[in-house]
Design a protein around this motif. Structure first.
Motif, PDB file in Angstrom:
ATOM      1  N   LEU A 412       9.370   7.129 -11.238  1.00 32.63           N
ATOM      2  CA  LEU A 412       8.974   5.854 -12.039  1.00 32.63           C
ATOM      3  C   LEU A 412       8.082   5.966 -13.252  1.00 32.63           C
ATOM      4  CD1 LEU A 412       8.719   3.428  -8.977  1.00 32.63           C
ATOM      5  CD2 LEU A 412      10.894   4.069 -10.459  1.00 32.63           C
ATOM      6  N   GLY A 413       8.091   5.197 -14.123  1.00 32.29           N
ATOM      7  CA  GLY A 413       7.170   5.121 -15.347  1.00 32.29           C
ATOM      8  C   GLY A 413       5.695   4.678 -14.627  1.00 32.29           C
ATOM      9  N   VAL A 414       4.811   5.278 -15.374  1.00 27.50           N
ATOM     10  CA  VAL A 414       3.294   4.886 -14.845  1.00 27.50           C
ATOM     11  C   VAL A 414       3.057   3.167 -15.063  1.00 27.50           C
ATOM     12  CG1 VAL A 414       2.263   6.902 -15.789  1.00 27.50           C
ATOM     13  CG2 VAL A 414       2.451   5.065 -17.404  1.00 27.50           C
ATOM     14  N   GLU A 415       3.774   2.536 -15.832  1.00 24.01           N
ATOM     15  CA  GLU A 415       3.562   1.053 -15.712  1.00 24.01           C
ATOM     16  C   GLU A 415       4.385   0.467 -14.632  1.00 24.01           C
ATOM     17  OE1 GLU A 415       7.213   1.828 -18.087  1.00 24.01           O
ATOM     18  OE2 GLU A 415       5.283   2.641 -18.122  1.00 24.01           O
ATOM     19  N   GLN A 416       5.367   1.071 -14.134  1.00 23.15           N
ATOM     20  CA  GLN A 416       6.174   0.480 -13.100  1.00 23.15           C
ATOM     21  C   GLN A 416       5.381   0.633 -11.858  1.00 23.15           C
ATOM     22  OE1 GLN A 416       9.800   2.839 -14.444  1.00 23.15           O
ATOM     23  NE2 GLN A 416      10.845   0.898 -14.006  1.00 23.15           N
ATOM     24  N   VAL A 417       4.980   2.029 -11.698  1.00 24.19           N
ATOM     25  CA  VAL A 417       4.151   2.429 -10.548  1.00 24.19           C
ATOM     26  C   VAL A 417       2.880   1.413 -10.438  1.00 24.19           C
ATOM     27  CG1 VAL A 417       2.656   4.309  -9.118  1.00 24.19           C
ATOM     28  CG2 VAL A 417       4.870   4.863 -10.551  1.00 24.19           C
ATOM     29  N   LEU A 418       2.444   1.184 -11.296  1.00 30.09           N
ATOM     30  CA  LEU A 418       0.972   0.465 -11.045  1.00 30.09           C
ATOM     31  C   LEU A 418       1.468  -1.146 -10.939  1.00 30.09           C
ATOM     32  CD1 LEU A 418      -1.826   1.472 -13.525  1.00 30.09           C
ATOM     33  CD2 LEU A 418      -1.316   2.069 -11.499  1.00 30.09           C
ATOM     34  N   THR A 419       2.616  -1.515 -11.518  1.00 28.80           N
ATOM     35  CA  THR A 419       3.038  -3.063 -11.150  1.00 28.80           C
ATOM     36  C   THR A 419       3.531  -3.045  -9.577  1.00 28.80           C
ATOM     37  OG1 THR A 419       3.892  -3.234 -13.485  1.00 28.80           O
ATOM     38  CG2 THR A 419       4.735  -4.693 -11.605  1.00 28.80           C
ATOM     39  N   ARG A 420       4.012  -2.028  -9.101  1.00 28.84           N
ATOM     40  CA  ARG A 420       4.593  -2.172  -7.744  1.00 28.84           C
ATOM     41  C   ARG A 420       3.374  -2.022  -6.781  1.00 28.84           C
ATOM     42  NH1 ARG A 420      10.725   0.208  -7.300  1.00 28.84           N
ATOM     43  NH2 ARG A 420      11.398  -0.635  -9.286  1.00 28.84           N
ATOM     44  N   VAL A 421       2.458  -1.038  -7.157  1.00 30.48           N
ATOM     45  CA  VAL A 421       1.216  -0.742  -6.392  1.00 30.48           C
ATOM     46  C   VAL A 421       0.562  -2.165  -6.318  1.00 30.48           C
ATOM     47  CG1 VAL A 421      -1.076   0.363  -6.054  1.00 30.48           C
ATOM     48  CG2 VAL A 421       1.210   1.548  -6.477  1.00 30.48           C
ATOM     49  N   ASN A 422       0.243  -2.890  -7.546  1.00 31.94           N
ATOM     50  CA  ASN A 422      -0.605  -3.970  -7.477  1.00 31.94           C
ATOM     51  C   ASN A 422      -0.076  -5.104  -6.476  1.00 31.94           C
ATOM     52  OD1 ASN A 422      -2.529  -5.998  -8.908  1.00 31.94           O
ATOM     53  ND2 ASN A 422      -0.595  -6.829  -9.364  1.00 31.94           N
ATOM     54  N   GLN A 423       1.378  -5.387  -6.316  1.00 28.01           N
ATOM     55  CA  GLN A 423       1.876  -6.103  -5.636  1.00 28.01           C
ATOM     56  C   GLN A 423       1.442  -5.829  -4.135  1.00 28.01           C
ATOM     57  OE1 GLN A 423       5.898  -5.931  -6.733  1.00 28.01           O
ATOM     58  NE2 GLN A 423       5.595  -7.071  -8.660  1.00 28.01           N
ATOM     59  N   HIS A 424       1.662  -4.684  -3.689  1.00 31.80           N
ATOM     60  CA  HIS A 424       1.249  -4.425  -2.310  1.00 31.80           C
ATOM     61  C   HIS A 424      -0.295  -4.570  -2.081  1.00 31.80           C
ATOM     62  CE1 HIS A 424       4.989  -2.641  -1.147  1.00 31.80           C
ATOM     63  NE2 HIS A 424       4.857  -2.198  -2.411  1.00 31.80           N
ATOM     64  N   LEU A 425      -1.171  -4.165  -3.062  1.00 27.24           N
ATOM     65  CA  LEU A 425      -2.739  -4.169  -2.800  1.00 27.24           C
ATOM     66  C   LEU A 425      -3.033  -5.534  -2.876  1.00 27.24           C
ATOM     67  CD1 LEU A 425      -4.095  -1.404  -5.045  1.00 27.24           C
ATOM     68  CD2 LEU A 425      -3.703  -1.359  -2.450  1.00 27.24           C
ATOM     69  N   CYS A 426      -2.358  -6.459  -3.654  1.00 31.94           N
ATOM     70  CA  CYS A 426      -2.715  -7.977  -3.627  1.00 31.94           C
ATOM     71  C   CYS A 426      -2.643  -8.722  -2.336  1.00 31.94           C
ATOM     72  CB  CYS A 426      -2.028  -8.861  -4.430  1.00 31.94           C
ATOM     73  SG  CYS A 426      -2.379  -8.704  -6.434  1.00 31.94           S
ATOM     74  N   ALA A 427      -1.397  -8.105  -1.371  1.00 30.09           N
ATOM     75  CA  ALA A 427      -1.157  -8.474  -0.086  1.00 30.09           C
ATOM     76  C   ALA A 427      -2.076  -7.832   0.993  1.00 30.09           C
ATOM     77  CB  ALA A 427       0.012  -8.055   0.321  1.00 30.09           C
ATOM     78  N   ASP A 428      -2.812  -6.640   0.589  1.00 33.80           N
ATOM     79  CA  ASP A 428      -3.263  -5.895   1.676  1.00 33.80           C
ATOM     80  C   ASP A 428      -4.794  -5.923   1.609  1.00 33.80           C
ATOM     81  OD1 ASP A 428      -0.920  -4.930   2.541  1.00 33.80           O
ATOM     82  OD2 ASP A 428      -1.052  -2.896   1.528  1.00 33.80           O
ATOM     83  N   LEU A 429      -5.270  -5.996   0.337  1.00 34.81           N
ATOM     84  CA  LEU A 429      -6.908  -6.101   0.135  1.00 34.81           C
ATOM     85  C   LEU A 429      -7.516  -7.355   0.515  1.00 34.81           C
ATOM     86  CD1 LEU A 429      -7.403  -4.279  -3.199  1.00 34.81           C
ATOM     87  CD2 LEU A 429      -7.287  -3.274  -1.057  1.00 34.81           C
ATOM     88  N   LYS A 430      -8.641  -7.305   1.302  1.00 35.45           N
ATOM     89  CA  LYS A 430      -9.413  -8.580   1.403  1.00 35.45           C
ATOM     90  C   LYS A 430      -9.882  -9.352   0.324  1.00 35.45           C
ATOM     91  CE  LYS A 430     -13.974  -6.371   2.205  1.00 35.45           C
ATOM     92  NZ  LYS A 430     -15.050  -6.008   3.209  1.00 35.45           N
ATOM     93  N   SER A 431      -9.921 -10.512   0.254  1.00 31.57           N
ATOM     94  CA  SER A 431     -10.714 -11.379  -0.997  1.00 31.57           C
ATOM     95  C   SER A 431     -11.821 -10.673  -1.233  1.00 31.57           C
ATOM     96  CB  SER A 431     -10.816 -12.663  -0.416  1.00 31.57           C
ATOM     97  OG  SER A 431     -11.278 -13.431  -1.515  1.00 31.57           O
ATOM     98  N   GLY A 432     -11.913 -10.567  -2.954  1.00 31.15           N
ATOM     99  CA  GLY A 432     -13.087 -10.136  -3.372  1.00 31.15           C
ATOM    100  C   GLY A 432     -13.045  -8.528  -3.601  1.00 31.15           C
ATOM    101  N   THR A 433     -11.781  -7.728  -3.097  1.00 31.93           N
ATOM    102  CA  THR A 433     -11.747  -6.290  -3.230  1.00 31.93           C
ATOM    103  C   THR A 433     -10.991  -6.125  -4.260  1.00 31.93           C
ATOM    104  OG1 THR A 433     -12.557  -6.044  -0.912  1.00 31.93           O
ATOM    105  CG2 THR A 433     -11.566  -4.225  -2.099  1.00 31.93           C
ATOM    106  N   PHE A 434     -11.229  -5.097  -5.088  1.00 33.92           N
ATOM    107  CA  PHE A 434     -10.096  -4.871  -6.200  1.00 33.92           C
ATOM    108  C   PHE A 434     -10.301  -3.151  -6.479  1.00 33.92           C
ATOM    109  CE2 PHE A 434     -13.920  -6.106  -8.203  1.00 33.92           C
ATOM    110  CZ  PHE A 434     -14.445  -4.910  -9.152  1.00 33.92           C
ATOM    111  N   VAL A 435      -9.386  -2.599  -7.079  1.00 31.63           N
ATOM    112  CA  VAL A 435      -9.213  -1.096  -7.572  1.00 31.63           C
ATOM    113  C   VAL A 435      -9.253  -1.091  -9.074  1.00 31.63           C
ATOM    114  CG1 VAL A 435      -8.222   0.836  -7.237  1.00 31.63           C
ATOM    115  CG2 VAL A 435      -8.239  -0.706  -5.254  1.00 31.63           C
ATOM    116  N   THR A 436      -9.910  -0.271  -9.467  1.00 31.91           N
ATOM    117  CA  THR A 436      -9.708   0.177 -10.905  1.00 31.91           C
ATOM    118  C   THR A 436      -8.892   1.462 -10.826  1.00 31.91           C
ATOM    119  OG1 THR A 436     -11.912   1.322 -11.314  1.00 31.91           O
ATOM    120  CG2 THR A 436     -11.633  -1.091 -11.794  1.00 31.91           C
ATOM    121  N   LEU A 437      -7.998   1.649 -11.689  1.00 35.08           N
ATOM    122  CA  LEU A 437      -7.296   3.009 -11.550  1.00 35.08           C
ATOM    123  C   LEU A 437      -6.543   3.426 -12.854  1.00 35.08           C
ATOM    124  CD1 LEU A 437      -5.329   4.096  -8.623  1.00 35.08           C
ATOM    125  CD2 LEU A 437      -4.021   4.139 -10.704  1.00 35.08           C
ATOM    126  N   PHE A 438      -6.567   4.619 -13.347  1.00 30.91           N
ATOM    127  CA  PHE A 438      -5.919   5.341 -14.372  1.00 30.91           C
ATOM    128  C   PHE A 438      -4.946   5.885 -13.661  1.00 30.91           C
ATOM    129  CE2 PHE A 438      -5.067   8.668 -17.242  1.00 30.91           C
ATOM    130  CZ  PHE A 438      -5.419   8.267 -18.488  1.00 30.91           C
TER     131      PHE A 438
END
Length: 565
Positions: A412-438
């Protein structure tokens, strides 16, 4: 002169003369006898002379030294013809050295070259199966998205626990969701002491997964072949006489079996799934999916096994020093997790010098970088940073890494990968936790770098000293699940240097409460730009520590650097 004949499999043996009173055996380059083999410790054992006798002694290696198949617990006398196993590498002790064997007709090889690792001389581990991605054209039928979501569910569950039983149960439970025609599933792990595969988890349709270290034995000729040959196997109906048995004591219509490989590509065991559904026998595409899952599952299993070993050691250690038990356990677990995150070595890309390094400040590191070769010759480059520190951040980064690699396998393209990964992390990460990623993809032919950045910028230094910011394209990962990520691109030229740091470098603080800052970082890179990428990163980390002086650095420092040659 006494010697050791090291077994090289089909290539015969290589003789190592025991010229000195003491010979150190191990994986470190300064050892007298270098055994570059998985499972051999850095200082594994020693062979020494006392009077007219020779002895072998284990140097507290992880996997042990064996003399005539008995584990060595102290200095043990050697006799002519004794067989020594340095974990899985074997040799024969000779009181009088024999003539060196003929290797491919070359009689000029006298003795043994200590600079050539044993592993490079032996056929062991030559036959390998790629297990990091589902091959193109695997034919997942019309239910591609459904199958992918099921696979990602398995992958996503593996970074949440370091309990071995829980990890094995998650693997089998998830695979039964991926393969609804499954009837039975087994996971074998190679025992550290006996080196024999032991059944550690089993599951049948409609029942819970059973996990134990004493479930076997079961007939397992297919599993033996998978582990020995490092190849996944698909068996349907009538099979060859040498593989006529299923992994159970009766015949089934079809079965798929794939090797479990650890973080250093070592064989840990195998996963086998059987089905008696004649209408839906397993296919090559099913085998491809199992192989893809087994790569991530093997790493999660090894993390859990390391944790299991460390817990056992910690309990023994607690008898004398109870107050230090928990600290030692946490430190060792976190170190094993963080070391397994990073690539082993730097990518070889024509026209580019690319390197990355991480400098953790605690037991667990929330920083992450990765290099993922793509099937068309391009290279995916990842740099990330989980908010927070310690073991919790490290586990979240394991999970993020799994999602990134799973989606990159779909090309997939880089923008598609980050869009889908973000959806999973929003469901998985505890509140207040985030990830910066290039996440960038480098085309070595066109020298174009396409990237999508979730709050993680970088900079480019051109050959004439001009600085251009590689800006973040979107919000950090894990906060809002409806973000649609975008991409950008840049054309690289000869002499350019791309710097992708985490904020631990930029925000390193001096005793005067002044931050290191981007300008000091750029000056350091500019002053060292004639060095290799790896040397520049080391110089940058040393500059940060010198700037901080006696003030501790509280954030992990990670950097990827790309030089255009």
């Amino acid at each position: 002169m006494p010697s050791i004949e090291i077994n090289l499999g089909v290539k015969g043996a290589r003789t190592f003369p025991l010229k000195s009173h003491e010979t150190i055996v191990g994986r470190n380059h300064y050892c007298d006898l270098l055994l570059d083999s998985h499972g051999v410790s850095r200082r594994h054992s020693r062979i020494f002379c006392r009077g007219d006798n020779y002895y072998v002694e284990d140097l507290n290696s992880i996997n042990g030294t064996f003399l005539n198949r008995e584990r060595v617990h102290g200095p043990t006398l050697l006799r002519d013809g004794d067989t020594i196993h340095f974990y899985r590498v074997s040799g024969v002790f000779r009181l009088e050295a024999m003539s060196p064997p003929n290797h491919d007709g070359d009689n000029s090889d006298e003795g043994f070259d200590q600079q050539v690792p044993i592993e490079s001389l032996t056929p062991a581990n030559v036959v390998r199966t790629s297990t990091t991605a589902v091959p193109t054209g695997s034919g997942l039928s019309g239910a591609v998205e459904q199958r992918l979501q099921a696979v990602l569910k398995v992958v996503g569950s593996l970074g949440r626990s370091l309990d071995l039983a829980g990890v094995l149960a998650n693997i089998l439970d998830g695979l039964f969701d991926v393969f609804p025609q499954s009837r039975r599933g087994n996971i074998w792990l190679i025992d550290d002491e006996t080196e024999v595969p032991v059944l550690r988890a089993t599951k049948q349709t409609g029942s819970q997964t059973l996990c134990s270290d004493s479930l076997g034995p079961l007939k397992m000729s297919i599993t033996d072949d998978v582990i020995a040959q490092r190849h996944a196997i698909l068996s349907i109906d009538e099979i060859d006489e040498g593989q006529s048995e299923s992994i159970f004591d009766f015949r089934l219509r079809s079965s798929i079996c794939a090797p479990l490989t650890g973080p250093y590509d070592e064989i840990l065991g195998a996963i086998c799934i059987d089905s008696d559904d004649g209408d839906r026998p397993f296919t090559e595409s099913d085998l491809d999916v199992l192989t893809s899952v087994s790569a991530v599952a093997g790493q999660a299993t090894e993390y859990a096994r390391q944790h299991e070993r460390l817990v056992e050691n910690a309990i023994k250690y607690a008898i004398e020093k109870e107050r230090r038990r928990r600290a030692e356990e946490k430190l060792s677990v976190a170190e094993s997790v963080q070391q397994s995150l990073y690539p082993k070595g730097h990518p070889a890309v024509a026209g580019f010098d690319i390197a990355g390094a991480a400098f953790p400040t605690e037991e667990g590191c929330g920083d992450y970088f990765d290099f993922i070769p793509l099937s068309d010759g391009r290279l995916a480059i990842v740099v990330g940073d989980v908010s927070g520190h310690g073991l919790g951040a490290a586990l979240y980064m394991v999970q993020t890494r799994s999602y990134i690699r799973a989606y990159m396998a779909q090309e997939l393209g880089v923008e598609q990968v980050l869009t889908r990964v973000n959806q999973h992390l929003c469901a998985d990460l505890k509140s207040g936790t985030f990830v910066t990623l290039f996440l960038g993809i480098l085309d070595p032919i066109s020298r174009e770098l396409i990237w999508s950045s979730a709050g993680h910028p970088g900079v480019r230094l051109s050959g004439d000293g001009r600085c251009d910011e590689i800006k973040a394209t979107n919000l950090v990962l894990g906060l809002l699940d409806n973000v649609v990520y975008e991409s950008a691109s840049i054309q690289l030229c000869e002499g350019d240097v791309v710097v992708l740091p985490t904020d631990g470098i930029i925000e390193a603080m001096s005793m005067e409460q002044t931050i290191f800052g981007q300008q000091r970082m750029l000056k350091c890179v500019q002053d060292a730009r004639q060095l290799s990428s790896e040397e520049i990163i080391v110089a940058l980390s040393e500059a940060c520590r010198e700037f901080a002086g006696e003030k501790p650095i509280h954030d992990d420092m990670t950097c990827v650097l790309i030089k255009v040659e």
